[in-house]
Write a protein that holds these residues in place. Structure first.
Motif, PDB file in Angstrom:
ATOM      1  N   LYS A   9      43.636  14.431  69.818  1.00 33.67           N
ATOM      2  CA  LYS A   9      42.360  14.927  70.333  1.00 33.67           C
ATOM      3  C   LYS A   9      41.446  13.759  70.732  1.00 33.67           C
ATOM      4  N   PHE A  57      32.588  29.018  66.470  1.00 36.66           N
ATOM      5  CA  PHE A  57      32.722  27.606  66.835  1.00 36.66           C
ATOM      6  C   PHE A  57      33.427  27.390  68.170  1.00 36.66           C
ATOM      7  N   ARG A  85      53.472  20.370  61.650  1.00 34.39           N
ATOM      8  CA  ARG A  85      52.276  20.947  61.013  1.00 34.39           C
ATOM      9  C   ARG A  85      52.089  20.358  59.613  1.00 34.39           C
ATOM     10  N   THR A  91      44.034  22.203  58.364  1.00 38.85           N
ATOM     11  CA  THR A  91      43.073  22.203  59.473  1.00 38.85           C
ATOM     12  C   THR A  91      41.807  21.438  59.109  1.00 38.85           C
ATOM     13  N   ARG A 102      45.693  14.239  59.162  1.00 39.39           N
ATOM     14  CA  ARG A 102      44.290  14.638  58.950  1.00 39.39           C
ATOM     15  C   ARG A 102      43.778  14.157  57.595  1.00 39.39           C
ATOM     16  N   VAL A 109      36.091  19.213  59.873  1.00 41.94           N
ATOM     17  CA  VAL A 109      37.007  20.141  60.563  1.00 41.94           C
ATOM     18  C   VAL A 109      36.850  20.069  62.081  1.00 41.94           C
ATOM     19  N   GLY A 110      35.649  19.788  62.537  1.00 42.94           N
ATOM     20  CA  GLY A 110      35.405  19.736  63.986  1.00 42.94           C
ATOM     21  C   GLY A 110      35.953  18.483  64.654  1.00 42.94           C
ATOM     22  N   ASN A 112      39.274  16.714  63.813  1.00 41.67           N
ATOM     23  CA  ASN A 112      40.450  16.618  62.946  1.00 41.67           C
ATOM     24  C   ASN A 112      41.660  15.996  63.628  1.00 41.67           C
TER      25      ASN A 112
HETATM   26  P1  DAT Z   1      44.740  24.228  63.648  1.00 44.93           P
HETATM   27  O1  DAT Z   1      44.180  23.198  64.587  1.00 44.93           O
HETATM   28  O2  DAT Z   1      45.090  23.629  62.308  1.00 44.93           O
HETATM   29  O3  DAT Z   1      45.845  25.036  64.249  1.00 44.93           O
HETATM   30  P2  DAT Z   1      43.032  26.549  64.101  1.00 44.93           P
HETATM   31  O4  DAT Z   1      43.995  26.945  65.171  1.00 44.93           O
HETATM   32  O5  DAT Z   1      42.666  27.558  63.086  1.00 44.93           O
HETATM   33  O6  DAT Z   1      43.539  25.234  63.319  1.00 44.93           O
HETATM   34  O7  DAT Z   1      41.657  26.049  64.759  1.00 44.93           O
HETATM   35  C1  DAT Z   1      41.702  25.288  65.950  1.00 44.93           C
HETATM   36  C2  DAT Z   1      40.686  24.197  65.854  1.00 44.93           C
HETATM   37  O8  DAT Z   1      39.366  24.763  65.774  1.00 44.93           O
HETATM   38  C3  DAT Z   1      40.791  23.328  64.603  1.00 44.93           C
HETATM   39  O9  DAT Z   1      41.737  22.285  64.761  1.00 44.93           O
HETATM   40  C4  DAT Z   1      39.412  22.819  64.436  1.00 44.93           C
HETATM   41  C5  DAT Z   1      38.543  23.964  64.937  1.00 44.93           C
HETATM   42  N1  DAT Z   1      38.071  24.793  63.827  1.00 44.93           N
HETATM   43  C6  DAT Z   1      38.813  25.622  63.071  1.00 44.93           C
HETATM   44  N2  DAT Z   1      38.053  26.243  62.139  1.00 44.93           N
HETATM   45  C7  DAT Z   1      36.793  25.775  62.318  1.00 44.93           C
HETATM   46  C8  DAT Z   1      35.556  26.001  61.674  1.00 44.93           C
HETATM   47  N3  DAT Z   1      35.440  26.852  60.656  1.00 44.93           N
HETATM   48  N4  DAT Z   1      34.471  25.315  62.130  1.00 44.93           N
HETATM   49  C9  DAT Z   1      34.574  24.457  63.156  1.00 44.93           C
HETATM   50  N5  DAT Z   1      35.715  24.199  63.821  1.00 44.93           N
HETATM   51  C10 DAT Z   1      36.807  24.835  63.389  1.00 44.93           C
END
Ligand code: DAT
Ligand code: MG
Length: 148
Positions: A9, A57, A85, A91, A102, A109-110, A112
């Motif tokens: 990213k 988000f 994964r 996440t 990570r 989380v924003g 990652n």
């Molecule tokens: P992943 O990237 O592990 O597959 P995801 O598909 O649930 O996770 O979410 C996609 C992306 O969105 C994640 O990498 C970061 C962002 N994200 C997820 N949950 C969030 C939250 N609660 N607040 C802010 N961003 C979030």
């Protein structure tokens, strides 16, 4: 052979983590069959993250993923979708264990660091979105005799 879509990213690119991340998957034994540095157009970001469009988000997620270049990749190997994964970690980096990407490099989380497909269906969909009509590079590696 199974394939997955992985992407460093914008935060990972800015923090000079492309090499570190590529190296982890190389050393694991997986094979790189496609890669490019690119700036994601807004429409592609919205499509890629379509499953999250109702989440609060979503706007921030699209803004972030389009905020700078990403390094998009396709990796191949036995069970590569689930194993990648695991190598990425949870996440939310605060829940990601040390030793995962990570867990080692992320804090919130924003931001990652890395994306990875979460199922065979999403891998096929995401490879199609990011490498549409480009063709992946299929090639033989002698080292596979020592991995498989
Ligand atoms: P992943 O990237 O592990 O597959 P995801 O598909 O649930 O996770 O979410 C996609 C992306 O969105 C994640 O990498 C970061 C962002 N994200 C997820 N949950 C969030 C939250 N609660 N607040 C802010 N961003 C979030
Ligand atoms: Mg996801």
């Amino acid at each position: 052979m199974e394939k997955t879509f992985l992407m460093v990213k914008p935060d990972g690119v800015q923090r000079n983590l492309i090499g570190e991340i590529v190296s982890r998957f190389e050393r694991k034994g997986f094979q790189l069959v496609g890669a490019k540095l690119m700036q994601i157009p807004t429409e592609l970001a919205q499509e890629h993250y379509g499953e999250h469009k109702e989440r609060p988000f979503f706007g921030e997620l699209v803004d972030f993923i389009t905020s700078g270049p990403v390094f998009a990749m396709v990796w191949q190997g036995e069970n590569v979708i689930a194993t990648a994964r695991q190598m990425m970690g949870a996440t939310n980096p605060k829940d990601a264990i040390t030793g995962t990407i990570r867990g080692d490099f992320g804090v919130i989380v924003g931001k990652n660091i890395i994306h990875g497909s979460d199922s065979p269906e999403s891998a096929e969909r995401e490879i199609g979105l990011f490498f549409k009509g480009e063709g992946l590079v299929e090639y033989k590696r002698d080292v596979d005799n020592w991995i498989y």
